[in-house]
Enzyme design. Structure first.
Site, PDB file in Angstrom:
ATOM      1  CB  CYS A 328      -0.964  -0.034   1.184  1.00  0.00           C
ATOM      2  SG  CYS A 328      -2.374   1.085   0.980  1.00  0.00           S
ATOM      3  CG  HIS A 423      -3.801  -3.692   3.360  1.00  0.00           C
ATOM      4  ND1 HIS A 423      -2.616  -3.263   3.908  1.00  0.00           N
ATOM      5  CD2 HIS A 423      -4.416  -2.582   2.865  1.00  0.00           C
ATOM      6  CE1 HIS A 423      -2.513  -1.953   3.757  1.00  0.00           C
ATOM      7  NE2 HIS A 423      -3.587  -1.517   3.125  1.00  0.00           N
TER       8      HIS A 423
END
Length: 491
Positions: A328, A423
């Site tokens: 991310c 994630h």
């Protein structure tokens, strides 16, 4: 109408989330439909539901313990700090903007209808709702128009269990001081006191407990031992940041000031002979077998922080020898440039770490979705992951484009450097073991962790361990009595 009970604490990290999780599991085991609820959560660890809505991971964990699918109505308000004085405000899973703390303090009462609507939705599904407070109900500066502690208890007429942390010391002062600062109507809601994180023979507490009950006029409903359960931690007060010892296979996670979703690395912490160290300086970095750049709520600010303290230069040098993996915000940092035309973070353009051929432009719209994919063909140390299944979620403000104009796929790689927006990318199946074995092979050693339980099964076993421990040390008859009395009062 559901039965309700609320867990409040004398401070942050007193054990509220853990007790809520354990009670959710106990009630689930006892055959009830149970759901967690937290009206307002401040955390940088968040999750995306199947509907693409954002909520705090603590309520996700509690929902899993309750045996149900996480829903955003379990956490209608999520605050994600962007700096020391402000947060992104997320309501019903969608960001409505950034607010300084003072502005949000004046604004929050407008969200009471959203809180009650979310709670009522849970009532349609659950026999029991276990509510979690935030921080302490005795924060005098925050008590006005409270929506998360005693204000929430009053909205739904909930009895309260108050938890104190004996491990930090002063637990009797914590509990009595909190009761002293409550108004009479608030104190009347507290039906039991819990002492958490006790080490040793609980009988030595008997004189203190007797005095506590005499002065507080409220029974102690349990003394919970210091538990070694491996469950997600909610925020930056986690004890896992204190891990410094290096094991046979050593993983370094860069702990920048606005680190988020560090739960991505929990899957490695249950492995034998593996260390997961959270690093804040070059001196702490040493010589790990792999470096992770985790998520962040301020990509540009945290990259500047790494640049200023020398970590960026050290990581770039080490990337010639060991794998570096960004997730991310960490993925965004690894590119050539970061652009912020709308001044969502720092504004302007910032040179990236120049380890991946990509550029990220920060945009107001947040990407939120669950994903199921496979690893693309990888080369180098992590080639063993090629073709393995991934199950996770994306949550980011910013679009990344490669130098050739294409959007990067599941993972972007350049030599020893890897980046992804997903994630939970290592949570599925045996991915964590496969990665560790690849690191061991590069190191010239064998790594066989033995019988390793699937990560989801492992979490289930920890929920059961937590429930078994709480059953032993809590007065569950008293707690069921509180639920029954609360149901009568609510009707």
């Amino acid at each position: 109408m559901s039965k309700v009970i609320m867990i409040q604490g004398t401070m942050s990290n007193a054990g509220k989330s853990l007790v809520v999780t354990g009670l959710c599991r106990i009630f689930h085991q006892d055959g009830y439909r149970v759901a967690p609820f937290k009206s307002q959560n401040m955390a940088l660890n968040s999750y995306i539901t199947k509907e693409g809505l954002e909520m705090g991971r603590a309520q996700v964990m509690q929902a899993q313990a309750a045996g149900i699918e996480p829903q955003v109505c379990m956490n209608p308000i999520l605050l994600k700090p962007t700096n020391d004085i402000g947060s992104q405000v997320i309501v019903n899973g969608t960001a409505i903007g950034n607010m300084p703390a003072k502005e949000y303090f004046s604004y929050k009462t407008r969200l009471i209808p959203d809180i009650l609507k979310a709670f009522q939705k849970l009532e349609e599904q659950a026999d029991i709702i276990v509510i979690e407070g935030a921080g302490s109900p005795a924060e005098i500066n925050l008590k006005q128009n409270d929506i998360v502690n005693m204000g929430m208890a009053k909205m739904v007429n909930a009895p309260v269990l108050l938890v104190g942390d004996i491990d930090r010391g002063g637990v009797f002062a914590q509990l009595l001081g909190t009761l002293l600062l409550l108004e009479d109507e608030e104190k009347s809601r507290v039906k039991g006191l819990l002492i958490n994180k006790f080490r040793g023979d609980a009988s030595i507490l008997d004189p203190g407990i007797k005095m506590l009950e005499e002065k507080g006029k409220i029974p102690v409903s349990g003394v919970i031992p210091y538990m070694r359960v491996q469950l997600e931690d909610e925020d930056s007060l986690t004890e896992k940041f204190e891990q410094k010892k290096e094991a046979l296979l050593d993983l370094a996670v860069i702990r920048y000031p606005r680190i988020s979703n560090f739960t991505d690395f929990d899957v490695f912490e249950r492995m034998d002979e593996v260390s997961v160290r959270y690093v804040t300086s070059v001196e702490e970095l040493h010589h790990p077998d792999m470096i992770f750049l985790p998520g962040t709520k301020n990509t540009m600010g945290d990259l500047k922080w790494m640049r200023q303290n020398g970590l960026e230069a050290a990581i770039k040098k080490m990337s010639n020898e060991i794998p570096v993996f960004g997730i991310c915000g960490g993925f965004q940092m690894l590119g050539m440039h970061l652009e912020d035309p709308l001044s969502l973070e720092e504004g302007g353009t910032l040179r990236g770490m120049e380890l991946l051929p990509s550029t990220t432009v920060l945009e107001e719209e947040k990407i939120r979705k669950q994903v199921e994919r496979t690893f693309p063909e990888l080369t180098g140390t992590l080639s063993a992951l090629t073709g393995e299944n991934i199950k996770g979620y994306e949550i980011h403000m910013g679009r990344t484009v490669c130098e050739n104009g294409e959007t990067p796929g599941t993972v972007l790689q350049e030599q020893n450097v890897y980046g992804s927006y997903i994630h939970g990318i290592f949570d599925a199946g045996d991915l964590a073991v496969t990665l560790l074995q690849a690191l061991a092979k590069k190191k010239g050693i064998d790594y066989e962790p033995g019988a390793v339980m699937d990560y989801e099964q492992f979490k289930e076993s920890q929920f059961d361990l937590l429930a078994d421990t709480l059953r032993e040390y809590l007065n569950m008859d008293e707690i069921y009595g509180m639920l029954q009395e609360a149901e009568y009062d609510r009707r």
